[in-house]
Design an enzyme around this catalytic site. Sequence first.
Site, short mmCIF file in Angstrom:
data_model
loop_
_atom_site.label_atom_id
_atom_site.label_comp_id
_atom_site.label_asym_id
_atom_site.label_seq_id
_atom_site.Cartn_x
_atom_site.Cartn_y
_atom_site.Cartn_z
CE LYS A 107 -4.16 -1.98 2.00
NZ LYS A 107 -3.76 -3.40 2.14
C1 PLP Z 1 -4.45 -4.48 1.59
C2 PLP Z 1 -3.70 -5.76 1.50
C3 PLP Z 1 -4.12 -6.82 0.67
C4 PLP Z 1 -5.39 -6.76 -0.15
O1 PLP Z 1 -5.31 -5.87 -1.22
P1 PLP Z 1 -6.65 -5.42 -1.98
O2 PLP Z 1 -6.20 -4.41 -2.98
O3 PLP Z 1 -7.54 -4.83 -0.91
O4 PLP Z 1 -7.24 -6.63 -2.60
C5 PLP Z 1 -3.35 -7.97 0.62
N1 PLP Z 1 -2.23 -8.10 1.37
C6 PLP Z 1 -1.81 -7.11 2.20
C7 PLP Z 1 -0.60 -7.34 3.02
C8 PLP Z 1 -2.52 -5.91 2.29
O5 PLP Z 1 -2.09 -4.96 3.13
#
Ligand code: PLP
Length: 433
Positions: A107
């Site tokens: 993210k």
């Molecule tokens: C947010 C997140 C996900 C999921 O991603 P999406 O875009 O919401 O499908 C998977 N793994 C980790 C470690 C995350 O922080």
Amino acid sequence: MKFYSLNGKSPSVSFKDALIRGLAPDKGLYFPEKIKKLSDDFIKNIENHSNEEIAYECINQFVGQDIPELDLKKIIDEVLSFDFPLVKLNNQISFLELFHGPTMAFKDVGARFMARCLAYFLKNQDESKSVTVLVATSGDTGGAVASGFYKVKGIKVVILYPKGKVSNVQEKQLTTLGENITALEVDGTFDDCQAMVKTAFLDKDLLNKIRLTSANSINIGRWLPQMFYFFFSYRDLKPSTEDKVAYSVPSGNFGNICAGMLAKEMGLPINKFIASNNINDVVNRYLNTKIYDSKPSIQTISNAMDVGDPSNFVRISNIYKNDFNSIKENLHTCSFTDDETVDGIKELINKFNYIPDPHGAVGYLGVNDFLKSYPDYKCIILETAHPAKFSEIISLYTNSLELPSQISSVMDKKKESVNIDSYLAFKNYLLNS
Ligand SMILES: *Cc1c(COP(=O)(O)O)cnc(C)c1O
């Protein structure tokens, strides 16, 4: 480029307005009016391009006139200041490590891009008009947003997290920055945090007094840059023209995987997507039964994927013209229990000497499932977080887990948070801080 609301009841807006608003007034997600294909030449010669060049080529059509070329390039340079290595397990399977950023979860790229774009749009405003970014978090989002917006002028960030329900590392990442970042520790669940944020956005009295925006994952500023990962890793995989390529994406809100589908629409030759889920598996059930039946989320060891009703699925449907068969043709889905996830963690450590985090392990299980039906594919798994973020689990199966500096450096810092037990307390905090 204009963005329209997928609910169809709000006017189209510019990149700038879509980014500042987050959600359209009719509560729909924003979607680009057009997706222009990149030139065949660019894709064919992608190995000659740096991350920064690829990123600019990908995103420039969406940003359009709202940020001039040089400013956009500068933002991209700052956002992409770390590596995105592709690590081969064998000839067929690779991990794309998306955890080398400041908070060690994928993210970071979206949060940093959104923060810098918002700062660009606000830069000519006086201090008294500062904007407050609200974000409710169950774990990784808060840290990435806090770090992405840290010391960005004209923006205050207020993070709400459920007391005692985020991991140690995650809590430190939220509560130790200071400056323009405040963490509110809410006596309640993640759903309570999210409800307070939603109430604030409907509170006319509050909205008359301060400017609020949200940095949750449906914001186009966070969603669009995730497509970079697919281009970078495709370049690094160097597939031949006969190779068929699939991406396994550990999915919660389906934003990351949907950005991959956008990359494909822009001409990147991806053959299949694998949505690897824990037992929160509404999309998997939908593709098996044609019935979309969302449920409250269930807690698992891959907690960033504990989502009962993925908000980005409407974008996926839209990409495939709301055609069930076309979604099914592009998207392989599968779902795994925590016990299976632990087996996946052990197998990766013992067979490949690779230490995954629980989300990456689910991605690996997804590839194994997929290869049973499509044995000739090359597969890339998106490894979305560093295993040390989940050391409570991972260190049960290996002694070799090291704490990277990004994590060890926050662990000694002092937690600072404000306790909140009601919406009124939250509102008072916003009005008086
Ligand atoms: C947010 C997140 C996900 C999921 O991603 P999406 O875009 O919401 O499908 C998977 N793994 C980790 C470690 C995350 O922080």
